[in-house]
Motif scaffolding. Structure first.
Motif, PDB file in Angstrom:
ATOM      1  N   MET A 235       0.843  -1.203   0.000  1.00  0.00           N
ATOM      2  CA  MET A 235       0.000   0.000   0.000  1.00  0.00           C
ATOM      3  C   MET A 235       0.875   1.248   0.000  1.00  0.00           C
ATOM      4  SD  MET A 235      -2.981   1.071   2.701  1.00  0.00           S
ATOM      5  CE  MET A 235      -3.890   2.594   2.487  1.00  0.00           C
ATOM      6  N   ILE A 236       0.549   2.183  -0.882  1.00  0.00           N
ATOM      7  CA  ILE A 236       1.318   3.422  -1.002  1.00  0.00           C
ATOM      8  C   ILE A 236       0.980   4.353   0.166  1.00  0.00           C
ATOM      9  CG2 ILE A 236       1.732   5.472  -2.419  1.00  0.00           C
ATOM     10  CD1 ILE A 236       1.090   3.758  -4.854  1.00  0.00           C
ATOM     11  N   ARG A 237       2.013   4.946   0.750  1.00  0.00           N
ATOM     12  CA  ARG A 237       1.808   5.868   1.865  1.00  0.00           C
ATOM     13  C   ARG A 237       2.503   7.194   1.569  1.00  0.00           C
ATOM     14  NH1 ARG A 237       6.654   5.842   4.356  1.00  0.00           N
ATOM     15  NH2 ARG A 237       7.947   3.964   4.284  1.00  0.00           N
ATOM     16  N   GLU A 238       2.333   8.153   2.447  1.00  0.00           N
ATOM     17  CA  GLU A 238       2.925   9.478   2.268  1.00  0.00           C
ATOM     18  C   GLU A 238       4.411   9.469   2.641  1.00  0.00           C
ATOM     19  OE1 GLU A 238       1.595  12.323   1.037  1.00  0.00           O
ATOM     20  OE2 GLU A 238      -0.139  11.093   0.514  1.00  0.00           O
ATOM     21  N   PHE A 239       5.147  10.334   1.975  1.00  0.00           N
ATOM     22  CA  PHE A 239       6.558  10.540   2.288  1.00  0.00           C
ATOM     23  C   PHE A 239       6.657  11.379   3.547  1.00  0.00           C
ATOM     24  CE2 PHE A 239      10.635  12.888   1.454  1.00  0.00           C
ATOM     25  CZ  PHE A 239      11.466  11.787   1.567  1.00  0.00           C
ATOM     26  N   SER A 240       7.293  10.858   4.592  1.00  0.00           N
ATOM     27  CA  SER A 240       7.271  11.510   5.904  1.00  0.00           C
ATOM     28  C   SER A 240       8.678  11.809   6.407  1.00  0.00           C
ATOM     29  CB  SER A 240       6.549  10.612   6.913  1.00  0.00           C
ATOM     30  OG  SER A 240       7.293   9.426   7.137  1.00  0.00           O
ATOM     31  N   SER A 241       8.722  12.453   7.558  1.00  0.00           N
ATOM     32  CA  SER A 241      10.012  12.765   8.176  1.00  0.00           C
ATOM     33  C   SER A 241      10.757  11.498   8.582  1.00  0.00           C
ATOM     34  CB  SER A 241       9.795  13.662   9.400  1.00  0.00           C
ATOM     35  OG  SER A 241       8.950  13.026  10.346  1.00  0.00           O
ATOM     36  N   THR A 242      10.018  10.440   8.885  1.00  0.00           N
ATOM     37  CA  THR A 242      10.654   9.162   9.221  1.00  0.00           C
ATOM     38  C   THR A 242      11.420   8.612   8.025  1.00  0.00           C
ATOM     39  OG1 THR A 242       8.881   8.666  10.790  1.00  0.00           O
ATOM     40  CG2 THR A 242      10.252   6.818  10.063  1.00  0.00           C
ATOM     41  N   ASP A 243      10.861   8.798   6.843  1.00  0.00           N
ATOM     42  CA  ASP A 243      11.528   8.356   5.620  1.00  0.00           C
ATOM     43  C   ASP A 243      12.802   9.166   5.373  1.00  0.00           C
ATOM     44  OD1 ASP A 243       9.498   6.478   5.056  1.00  0.00           O
ATOM     45  OD2 ASP A 243       8.261   8.057   4.173  1.00  0.00           O
ATOM     46  N   ILE A 244      12.713  10.461   5.622  1.00  0.00           N
ATOM     47  CA  ILE A 244      13.891  11.314   5.458  1.00  0.00           C
ATOM     48  C   ILE A 244      14.991  10.866   6.419  1.00  0.00           C
ATOM     49  CG2 ILE A 244      14.793  13.661   5.731  1.00  0.00           C
ATOM     50  CD1 ILE A 244      12.067  14.703   4.872  1.00  0.00           C
ATOM     51  N   LEU A 245      14.606  10.551   7.650  1.00  0.00           N
ATOM     52  CA  LEU A 245      15.580  10.088   8.644  1.00  0.00           C
ATOM     53  C   LEU A 245      16.222   8.778   8.201  1.00  0.00           C
ATOM     54  CD1 LEU A 245      16.910  10.473  11.402  1.00  0.00           C
ATOM     55  CD2 LEU A 245      14.970   9.252  12.421  1.00  0.00           C
ATOM     56  N   PHE A 246      15.423   7.886   7.624  1.00  0.00           N
ATOM     57  CA  PHE A 246      15.956   6.608   7.146  1.00  0.00           C
ATOM     58  C   PHE A 246      16.996   6.837   6.050  1.00  0.00           C
ATOM     59  CE2 PHE A 246      15.707   3.019   4.136  1.00  0.00           C
ATOM     60  CZ  PHE A 246      16.096   1.984   4.975  1.00  0.00           C
ATOM     61  N   ILE A 247      16.687   7.748   5.140  1.00  0.00           N
ATOM     62  CA  ILE A 247      17.616   8.053   4.040  1.00  0.00           C
ATOM     63  C   ILE A 247      18.890   8.706   4.581  1.00  0.00           C
ATOM     64  CG2 ILE A 247      17.948   9.445   1.958  1.00  0.00           C
ATOM     65  CD1 ILE A 247      14.956   9.062   1.382  1.00  0.00           C
ATOM     66  N   VAL A 248      18.719   9.658   5.484  1.00  0.00           N
ATOM     67  CA  VAL A 248      19.878  10.347   6.067  1.00  0.00           C
ATOM     68  C   VAL A 248      20.758   9.358   6.832  1.00  0.00           C
ATOM     69  CG1 VAL A 248      20.601  12.058   7.771  1.00  0.00           C
ATOM     70  CG2 VAL A 248      18.754  12.592   6.183  1.00  0.00           C
ATOM     71  N   THR A 249      20.131   8.433   7.537  1.00  0.00           N
ATOM     72  CA  THR A 249      20.885   7.435   8.293  1.00  0.00           C
ATOM     73  C   THR A 249      21.736   6.570   7.366  1.00  0.00           C
ATOM     74  OG1 THR A 249      19.154   7.374   9.985  1.00  0.00           O
ATOM     75  CG2 THR A 249      20.705   5.541   9.950  1.00  0.00           C
ATOM     76  N   ALA A 250      21.247   6.322   6.148  1.00  0.00           N
ATOM     77  CA  ALA A 250      21.976   5.485   5.199  1.00  0.00           C
ATOM     78  C   ALA A 250      23.252   6.156   4.698  1.00  0.00           C
ATOM     79  CB  ALA A 250      21.078   5.138   4.011  1.00  0.00           C
ATOM     80  N   VAL A 251      23.375   7.470   4.930  1.00  0.00           N
ATOM     81  CA  VAL A 251      24.587   8.179   4.507  1.00  0.00           C
ATOM     82  C   VAL A 251      25.822   7.567   5.161  1.00  0.00           C
ATOM     83  CG1 VAL A 251      25.816  10.383   4.661  1.00  0.00           C
ATOM     84  CG2 VAL A 251      23.420  10.352   3.996  1.00  0.00           C
ATOM     85  N   ARG A 252      25.674   7.103   6.384  1.00  0.00           N
ATOM     86  CA  ARG A 252      26.836   6.552   7.094  1.00  0.00           C
ATOM     87  C   ARG A 252      27.410   5.354   6.345  1.00  0.00           C
ATOM     88  NH1 ARG A 252      22.617   4.171  10.001  1.00  0.00           N
ATOM     89  NH2 ARG A 252      22.919   1.963  10.591  1.00  0.00           N
ATOM     90  N   TRP A 253      26.535   4.555   5.707  1.00  0.00           N
ATOM     91  CA  TRP A 253      27.029   3.390   4.973  1.00  0.00           C
ATOM     92  C   TRP A 253      27.728   3.797   3.686  1.00  0.00           C
ATOM     93  CZ3 TRP A 253      27.761  -0.685   7.627  1.00  0.00           C
ATOM     94  CH2 TRP A 253      26.919  -0.982   8.702  1.00  0.00           C
ATOM     95  N   THR A 254      27.242   4.872   3.072  1.00  0.00           N
ATOM     96  CA  THR A 254      27.945   5.418   1.909  1.00  0.00           C
ATOM     97  C   THR A 254      29.333   5.887   2.311  1.00  0.00           C
ATOM     98  OG1 THR A 254      25.938   6.074   0.712  1.00  0.00           O
ATOM     99  CG2 THR A 254      27.941   7.312   0.232  1.00  0.00           C
TER     100      THR A 254
END
Length: 218
Positions: free
Chosen positions: A1-20
């Protein structure tokens, strides 16, 4: 099910920066060691070492990084040696970085005036001492700007690790986009984070090139 893009999603993406950043650091450190060996081999008197280093460079500069990732990740699995995505990406990127840094540093070594080597030889310095105390310190000054420039390309190149399932910045964006189906917002955020990582390094490389150019014209 499609949901809204939220601040939690932004945090998940930002957190992935560490692996980059972790993958970039591993690949750059390994590539620095390998690149130094390649550069020294390329400038050695031994023709076998020169040819081996030249062949290595041709292979890894002449094939796409994506294919190198596939060969390491899937190739080892085929022969019964399954490998973790992080380790596979680190190995492939290290080999890739070794080829490019080796060629950058080879050019820097050869850019050191021949008189420096001749003077060191006249002082009865052996090959190891000449390289350690005379040639390499000068070569590294010449190579600093293009090395930083390559680091920018390496950081962006880590995005290809998403193809083999490693969850770095790009893969995190793909995961969130599959859940929200808002590619403009998701990948716009991803692009902005890459910009934040790479633009300061690009400016630093440009500044170093300008300083080096001024120093050479004095």
């Amino acid at each position: 099910m499609i949901r809204e893009f939220s601040s939690t999603d932004i945090l998940f993406i930002v957190t992935a920066v560490r692996w980059t950043l972790i993958l970039s650091a591993i690949a750059f450190a390994g590539g620095a060691i390998g690149g130094l060996l390649v550069a020294l081999s390329r400038t050695a008197r031994n023709p076998v070492l020169r040819q081996a280093a030249t062949g290595f460079i041709r292979v890894f500069q002449g094939t796409p990084l994506l294919m190198q990732l596939f060969l390491v990740y899937f190739g080892l699995a085929v022969v019964g040696l399954p490998i973790d995505p992080l380790l596979a990406a680190a190995v492939a990127l290290t080999l890739h970085a070794s080829a490019y840094l080796g060629e950058i540093w080879r050019g820097a070594i050869e850019a050191v005036p021949a008189g420096q080597n001749e003077a060191a030889t006249a002082l009865a310095l052996g090959y190891r001492d000449r390289m350690r105390h005379v040639i390499l310190p000068q070569a590294m000054r010449i190579a600093t700007a293009p090395t930083v420039g390559f680091l920018v390309q390496l950081i962006k190149g880590t995005s290809l690790a998403s193809i083999i399932g490693f969850t770095e910045l790009t893969r995190a964006g793909q995961i969130i986009n599959n859940a929200t189906f808002q590619p403009f917002l998701v990948f716009g955020t991803v692009a902005a984070l890459y910009f934040v990582l790479c633009w300061p390094l690009s400016l630093l490389a440009r500044h170093m090139e300008t300083r080096m150019r001024r120093a050479l014209t004095r």
